[in-house]
Write a protein that holds these residues in place. Structure first.
Motif, PDB file in Angstrom:
ATOM      1  N   TYR A 274       0.852  -1.187   0.000  1.00  0.00           N
ATOM      2  CA  TYR A 274       0.000   0.000   0.000  1.00  0.00           C
ATOM      3  C   TYR A 274       0.888   1.237   0.000  1.00  0.00           C
ATOM      4  O   TYR A 274       1.966   1.229   0.592  1.00  0.00           O
ATOM      5  CB  TYR A 274      -0.912   0.016   1.233  1.00  0.00           C
ATOM      6  N   VAL A 275       0.422   2.295  -0.675  1.00  0.00           N
ATOM      7  CA  VAL A 275       1.153   3.568  -0.699  1.00  0.00           C
ATOM      8  C   VAL A 275       0.443   4.580   0.189  1.00  0.00           C
ATOM      9  O   VAL A 275      -0.768   4.796   0.055  1.00  0.00           O
ATOM     10  CB  VAL A 275       1.260   4.142  -2.137  1.00  0.00           C
ATOM     11  N   LEU A 276       1.189   5.161   1.104  1.00  0.00           N
ATOM     12  CA  LEU A 276       0.716   6.301   1.890  1.00  0.00           C
ATOM     13  C   LEU A 276       1.436   7.528   1.347  1.00  0.00           C
ATOM     14  O   LEU A 276       2.655   7.634   1.458  1.00  0.00           O
ATOM     15  CB  LEU A 276       1.043   6.103   3.378  1.00  0.00           C
ATOM     16  N   ASP A 277       0.682   8.423   0.732  1.00  0.00           N
ATOM     17  CA  ASP A 277       1.263   9.587   0.063  1.00  0.00           C
ATOM     18  C   ASP A 277       1.026  10.845   0.891  1.00  0.00           C
ATOM     19  O   ASP A 277      -0.070  11.052   1.422  1.00  0.00           O
ATOM     20  CB  ASP A 277       0.635   9.744  -1.323  1.00  0.00           C
ATOM     21  N   GLY A 278       2.048  11.676   0.979  1.00  0.00           N
ATOM     22  CA  GLY A 278       1.980  12.879   1.800  1.00  0.00           C
ATOM     23  C   GLY A 278       0.798  13.780   1.507  1.00  0.00           C
ATOM     24  O   GLY A 278       0.064  14.185   2.411  1.00  0.00           O
ATOM     25  N   ASP A 279       0.578  14.093   0.246  1.00  0.00           N
ATOM     26  CA  ASP A 279      -0.541  14.963  -0.113  1.00  0.00           C
ATOM     27  C   ASP A 279      -1.873  14.297   0.193  1.00  0.00           C
ATOM     28  O   ASP A 279      -2.804  14.931   0.706  1.00  0.00           O
ATOM     29  CB  ASP A 279      -0.485  15.339  -1.600  1.00  0.00           C
TER      30      ASP A 279
END
Length: 198
Positions: free
Chosen positions: A58-63
């Motif tokens: 899974y990707v947790l993206d800052g924006d």
């Protein structure tokens, strides 16, 4: 509510059981670097390859995280620290769930990144420094943020009016102004296989 009334409840299924069922270890791949360095692009390209090969990721993206969990936070040093603290705790939950979590955050301060490293076991935090010169990041400027920062429209912008502290000893360095996305993903996959995470 007093903290003394909050008791940790052990889960029935352990992290190791989830990892065994998934067929791989769970880790945090912490992508750090300047805005425009390519952290999100690389994290998503890596996740696509992991997903295609049947891995749980899974990707947790800052924006994206600032649209929900962290939407009340600004960009002062204190808010940046809280932003990283919260996402570190979320990333730790993903590791416990047996997932490879790719986090794409500028995360400019060494202390904050090291604090996240301390949340998980040895070997479960992989710092990936997406290194790119400020000049190259400004030329890319995919969101037009550098232009606004140079015009004084964005205060406390990392690399311009707020510092970025480079990692001292990251597990991986990706030179995104010299390597293609494909080459970078191959480098990370090779590292994960070498470490027997995959």
């Amino acid at each position: 509510m007093s903290k003394q009334n909050i008791v940790w409840h052990e889960t029935t299924i352990k992290k190791e059981e989830r990892q065994e069922r998934n067929g791989h270890s769970s880790v945090i791949l912490w992508f750090t670097g300047l805005s425009g360095a390519g952290k999100s692009t690389l994290a998503n390209a890596l996740e696509q390859q992991l997903f295609n090969s049947g891995k749980h990721s899974y990707v947790l993206d800052g924006d994206n995280v600032r649209h929900g969990l962290n939407k009340g936070l600004g960009f002062s040093d204190e808010d940046r620290k809280e932003n990283i603290r919260r996402i570190g705790e979320v990333a730790k939950l993903f590791v416990d769930a047996g997932t490879i979590v790719c986090t794409a955050f500028i995360s400019p301060f060494k202390e904050d990144r090291n604090r996240v490293r301390e949340l998980v076991e040895d070997g479960e935090f992989i710092e990936v420094y997406v290194r790119c010169s400020l000049e190259a990041c400004e030329q890319r400027d995919p969101k037009g943020l550098y232009k606004k920062a140079r015009a004084g429209e964005i205060p406390e912008f990392t690399g311009i009016s707020s510092p970025y502290e480079e990692p001292d000893a990251p597990e991986l360095i990706i030179d995104s102004d010299k390597q293609t996305v494909e080459e970078s993903v191959e480098t990370i996959i090779a590292y994960l296989k070498e470490r027997k995470i995959l």
